[in-house]
Design an enzyme around this catalytic site. Structure first.
Site, PDB file in Angstrom:
ATOM      1  CB  CYS A  60     -56.876 101.803  81.438  1.00 16.50           C
ATOM      2  SG  CYS A  60     -56.970 102.513  79.812  1.00 16.50           S
TER       3      CYS A  60
ATOM      4  CB  CYS B  62     -57.508  96.512  75.567  1.00 10.87           C
ATOM      5  SG  CYS B  62     -58.721  97.449  75.897  1.00 10.87           S
TER       6      CYS B  62
END
Length: 260
Positions: free
Chosen positions: A77, A188
């Site tokens: 992440c 992302c």
């Protein structure tokens, strides 16, 4: 190193389903390892939370993975890497922790001209880590940070190619289509799941890249350095968990892992 530790699983965590795009790369590059994946979809997206909230959730995720016997951790992440990687490494000194960051360096190296768009969460783009990347690699090229609030939610809902997500992405990208764009960085880990839609909008001449390969190469290097590689001769096991504890989200996770 004890054989049972060598064959212990590698833990991956993300704010939800996005980290599965990084795990896919690990399964491809290191198929003989065992893996555990923890998606925190209950608290997704992390990108709109404060750094303190992100750190707290990241510590909870790592605790879960360590209790499951993880020998190494991948923060799959970008937002959690930006906000929490330093503190996590300081606290868990005995376990390799590998993060992911926007692949700005390879994007700039790919072409000598043209602007680079970095699509990411607001939290990633405002953290010190990204500012340092901009200072280092954005000096001689136009780098356009493009926050995409709302995109993670489409992906968490399994909406990867509907008209709604296509319109959302067109609205985000159309203002830049009159410029010479050489590359788009997916900053992302959720965003690779809509890569095909983005490619359709920007055209085949624009390269779209993410940091998954670099992260897994670093994971491999760290395991070799510490003599922690699996000794399994067969394909390893994969266990997927999610904070939502919902069968639907687990089914979607399995589907996303299989997407090529």
């Amino acid at each position: 190193m004890q054989d049972d530790l060598k064959n212990a699983p590698i833990g991956f965590f993300d704010s939800g389903l996005g980290g599965l795009s990084v795990l896919r790369k690990a399964l491809e590059m290191m198929p003989n390892e065992n893996y555990i994946y923890y998606g925190d979809s209950k608290h997704a997206p992390y990108g709109e939370k404060t750094p303190q909230e992100i750190r707290s959730l990241s510590f909870n995720a790592i605790e879960f993975l360590i209790k499951k016997g993880a020998k190494a951790i991948v923060i799959a992440c970008n937002t959690a890497t930006s906000a929490a990687a330093h503190d996590l490494r300081e606290y868990y000194k005995d376990i390799p922790i590998i993060g992911i960051e926007p692949a700005l360096k390879p994007a700039i190296k790919l072409h000598e001209t043209g602007s680079v768009i970095v699509m990411a969460t607001k939290a990633t783009l405002t953290q010190e880590k990204f500012k340092n990347l901009m200072d280092k690699y954005g000096e001689h090229r136009e780098v356009i940070p493009l926050p995409c609030p709302g995109l993670v939610e489409f992906i968490e809902a399994g909406n990867l190619e509907g008209e709604e997500v296509k319109n959302f992405l067109r609205e985000k990208l159309n203002p830049y289509m009159d410029r010479e764009i050489s590359s788009i960085v997916l900053g992302c880990t959720h965003y690779p799941f809509v890569k095909d839609v983005i490619q359709d909008i920007v055209g085949e001449k624009v390269d779209i890249i993410d940091g998954s390969s670099g992260t897994i190469r670093e994971l491999k290097r760290r395991l070799e350095e510490n003599n922690m590689q699996s000794e399994l001769k067969k394909k390893g096991d994969l266990d997927i968990f999610n904070s939502l504890e919902d069968n639907k989200i687990l089914e979607l996770s399995k589907k996303l892992i299989e997407i090529k």
